[in-house]
Design an enzyme around this catalytic site. Structure first.
Site, PDB file in Angstrom:
ATOM      1  N   SER A  44       0.864  -1.181   0.000  1.00 20.47           N
ATOM      2  CA  SER A  44       0.000   0.000   0.000  1.00 20.47           C
ATOM      3  C   SER A  44       0.899   1.229   0.000  1.00 20.47           C
ATOM      4  O   SER A  44       2.047   1.158   0.466  1.00 20.47           O
ATOM      5  CB  SER A  44      -0.857  -0.018   1.268  1.00 20.47           C
ATOM      6  OG  SER A  44      -1.408   1.256   1.516  1.00 20.47           O
TER       7      SER A  44
ATOM      8  N   TYR B  27      -2.057   0.354  10.392  1.00 23.36           N
ATOM      9  CA  TYR B  27      -1.998  -0.028   8.973  1.00 23.36           C
ATOM     10  C   TYR B  27      -0.668   0.429   8.347  1.00 23.36           C
ATOM     11  O   TYR B  27       0.008  -0.362   7.671  1.00 23.36           O
ATOM     12  CB  TYR B  27      -3.197   0.583   8.239  1.00 23.36           C
ATOM     13  CG  TYR B  27      -3.409   0.054   6.843  1.00 23.36           C
ATOM     14  CD1 TYR B  27      -3.910  -1.231   6.625  1.00 23.36           C
ATOM     15  CD2 TYR B  27      -3.102   0.836   5.733  1.00 23.36           C
ATOM     16  CE1 TYR B  27      -4.106  -1.714   5.334  1.00 23.36           C
ATOM     17  CE2 TYR B  27      -3.307   0.361   4.444  1.00 23.36           C
ATOM     18  CZ  TYR B  27      -3.804  -0.910   4.248  1.00 23.36           C
ATOM     19  OH  TYR B  27      -4.006  -1.392   2.973  1.00 23.36           O
TER      20      TYR B  27
HETATM   21  P1  NAP Z   1     -11.349  -6.522   1.674  1.00 24.05           P
HETATM   22  O1  NAP Z   1     -12.324  -6.477   0.572  1.00 24.05           O
HETATM   23  O2  NAP Z   1     -11.719  -6.059   3.034  1.00 24.05           O
HETATM   24  O3  NAP Z   1     -10.781  -8.030   1.738  1.00 24.05           O
HETATM   25  C1  NAP Z   1      -9.865  -8.413   2.722  1.00 24.05           C
HETATM   26  C2  NAP Z   1      -9.601  -9.900   2.577  1.00 24.05           C
HETATM   27  O4  NAP Z   1      -8.653 -10.275   3.601  1.00 24.05           O
HETATM   28  C3  NAP Z   1     -10.855 -10.729   2.782  1.00 24.05           C
HETATM   29  O5  NAP Z   1     -10.874 -11.777   1.839  1.00 24.05           O
HETATM   30  C4  NAP Z   1     -10.688 -11.271   4.192  1.00 24.05           C
HETATM   31  O6  NAP Z   1     -11.301 -12.559   4.284  1.00 24.05           O
HETATM   32  C5  NAP Z   1      -9.181 -11.412   4.272  1.00 24.05           C
HETATM   33  N1  NAP Z   1      -8.724 -11.473   5.657  1.00 24.05           N
HETATM   34  C6  NAP Z   1      -8.819 -10.534   6.615  1.00 24.05           C
HETATM   35  N2  NAP Z   1      -8.319 -11.002   7.778  1.00 24.05           N
HETATM   36  C7  NAP Z   1      -7.911 -12.279   7.530  1.00 24.05           C
HETATM   37  C8  NAP Z   1      -7.331 -13.291   8.328  1.00 24.05           C
HETATM   38  N3  NAP Z   1      -7.069 -13.097   9.632  1.00 24.05           N
HETATM   39  N4  NAP Z   1      -7.020 -14.466   7.747  1.00 24.05           N
HETATM   40  C9  NAP Z   1      -7.296 -14.691   6.442  1.00 24.05           C
HETATM   41  N5  NAP Z   1      -7.847 -13.763   5.638  1.00 24.05           N
HETATM   42  C10 NAP Z   1      -8.158 -12.572   6.179  1.00 24.05           C
HETATM   43  O7  NAP Z   1     -10.036  -5.668   1.320  1.00 24.05           O
HETATM   44  P2  NAP Z   1      -9.205  -5.513  -0.037  1.00 24.05           P
HETATM   45  O8  NAP Z   1      -9.271  -4.082  -0.404  1.00 24.05           O
HETATM   46  O9  NAP Z   1      -9.530  -6.553  -1.019  1.00 24.05           O
HETATM   47  O10 NAP Z   1      -7.737  -5.755   0.579  1.00 24.05           O
HETATM   48  C11 NAP Z   1      -6.871  -6.777   0.130  1.00 24.05           C
HETATM   49  C12 NAP Z   1      -5.438  -6.323   0.361  1.00 24.05           C
HETATM   50  O11 NAP Z   1      -5.188  -5.154  -0.409  1.00 24.05           O
HETATM   51  C13 NAP Z   1      -5.109  -5.951   1.805  1.00 24.05           C
HETATM   52  O12 NAP Z   1      -3.826  -6.409   2.145  1.00 24.05           O
HETATM   53  C14 NAP Z   1      -5.118  -4.437   1.790  1.00 24.05           C
HETATM   54  O13 NAP Z   1      -4.336  -3.883   2.801  1.00 24.05           O
HETATM   55  C15 NAP Z   1      -4.582  -4.164   0.396  1.00 24.05           C
HETATM   56  N6  NAP Z   1      -4.878  -2.835  -0.147  1.00 24.05           N
HETATM   57  C16 NAP Z   1      -6.159  -2.444  -0.391  1.00 24.05           C
HETATM   58  C17 NAP Z   1      -6.395  -1.173  -0.912  1.00 24.05           C
HETATM   59  C18 NAP Z   1      -7.772  -0.668  -1.213  1.00 24.05           C
HETATM   60  O14 NAP Z   1      -7.927   0.528  -1.560  1.00 24.05           O
HETATM   61  N7  NAP Z   1      -8.818  -1.469  -1.122  1.00 24.05           N
HETATM   62  C19 NAP Z   1      -5.327  -0.312  -1.174  1.00 24.05           C
HETATM   63  C20 NAP Z   1      -4.028  -0.747  -0.906  1.00 24.05           C
HETATM   64  C21 NAP Z   1      -3.813  -2.019  -0.408  1.00 24.05           C
HETATM   65  P3  NAP Z   1     -12.059 -13.130   5.578  1.00 24.05           P
HETATM   66  O15 NAP Z   1     -12.705 -11.983   6.272  1.00 24.05           O
HETATM   67  O16 NAP Z   1     -13.011 -14.124   4.967  1.00 24.05           O
HETATM   68  O17 NAP Z   1     -10.990 -13.802   6.387  1.00 24.05           O
END
Ligand code: NAP
Length: 255
Positions: free
Chosen positions: A143, A156
């Site tokens: 990120s 974060y």
């Molecule tokens: P999201 O829609 O909230 O999805 C998060 C995923 O992580 C879900 O599948 C959740 O599954 C899983 N997760 C959370 N805690 C977990 C655990 N303890 N064990 C296993 N799985 C877990 O968020 P997203 O935006 O797709 O984020 C995915 C990645 O991208 C993250 O690392 C985030 O920091 C990064 N990111 C996102 C953005 C953005 O703007 N969205 C920007 C930069 C980076 P369960 O709840 O089913 O476990």
């Protein structure tokens, strides 16, 4: 994307958002995929969706904050597909968003367990197998927060900075073993995480117009591209999907 055909991958956090899109994208290129997340019903349903469209996939419920869960996913991949070529360390959380003075020490620590230790656990379980194979790619979802400071995001920012450090350290140890470890910094993506950020009302990211967020299949396509030989020169650092040049490289923008 011919390079991807016949490979085997694990995607953590594959129940929704970027992870779900990545699992589908990789399967679409002929990669056998293990979907891992805590929400078993969601990964079972996505696995069925991939299989119904001719792909190869399986799933295992996993909490990445537990090493034994992560190791079991790696074992499951080896039993199901006999190899492990790609690990996408994607699972991550941003809740609870809170200023340091109002943060809950236990909740703050839990984010370290998921965002930082979860990535270490993935590396620890997968790298010996990739080392024995003499090849592999690990993509750590990073990120912009890895190198910036934002109000309410100390958990974060600190954990994503730690993940970038892990990417660098793993690269240092694996560079001569045919293994690439690279971060992907996607920019802002239209997932549940951005809904939580908007709801917090803290810092400039929560003020963004949701229209500026890219769809989850963009970082998914970037992950697939990062796994190909076209990205062989990228290792040990975060690849940012924000610059137009990056989006062109990945094929998200036409000339
Ligand atoms: P999201 O829609 O909230 O999805 C998060 C995923 O992580 C879900 O599948 C959740 O599954 C899983 N997760 C959370 N805690 C977990 C655990 N303890 N064990 C296993 N799985 C877990 O968020 P997203 O935006 O797709 O984020 C995915 C990645 O991208 C993250 O690392 C985030 O920091 C990064 N990111 C996102 C953005 C953005 O703007 N969205 C920007 C930069 C980076 P369960 O709840 O089913 O476990």
């Amino acid at each position: 994307m011919q390079d991807l055909l016949g490979k085997a991958a694990i995607v953590t956090g594959a129940s929704r958002g970027i992870g779900a899109a990545t699992a589908k994208e990789l399967a679409g290129h002929g990669v056998s995929v293990i979907l891992a997340a805590r929400d078993k019903a969601a990964i079972a349903s996505l696995t069925k969706e991939i299989r119904d469209t001719g792909g190869t996939a399986d799933y295992l419920a996993c909490d990445v904050s537990r090493y034994d869960d992560v190791a079991a996913v790696v074992t499951h991949c080896m039993e199901a597909f006999g190899r492990l070529d790609i690990l996408v360390n994607n699972a991550g959380v941003i809740d609870p968003i809170a200023r340091l003075t109002e943060s809950d020490p236990q909740e703050w620590s839990k984010v370290v367990d998921i965002n930082l230790k979860g990535v270490y656990y993935g590396l620890r379980a997968a790298l010996p197998i990739m080392e024995a194979q003499g090849a592999g790619v690990v993509i750590n979802i990073s990120s912009g927060a890895a190198s910036s400071a934002l109000e309410g995001w100390s958990h974060y920012c600190a954990t994503k900075a730690g993940v970038l450090s892990l990417t660098r350290c793993a690269h240092e140890e694996m560079r001569d073993k045919g293994i690439r470890v690279v971060g992907l910094s996607p920019g802002t993506v239209a997932t549940d995480m951005q809904v939580a950020i908007k709801d917090s009302g803290l810092n400039p990211v929560s003020q963004l117009d949701p229209k500026v967020h890219i769809p989850a299949d963009w970082p998914a396509r970037a992950v697939a591209w990062l796994c190909t030989t076209a990205a062989d020169h990228l290792s040990g650092e975060d690849f940012s999907l924000r610059p137009e040049e990056s989006r062109r490289l990945v094929g998200l923008l036409s000339d």
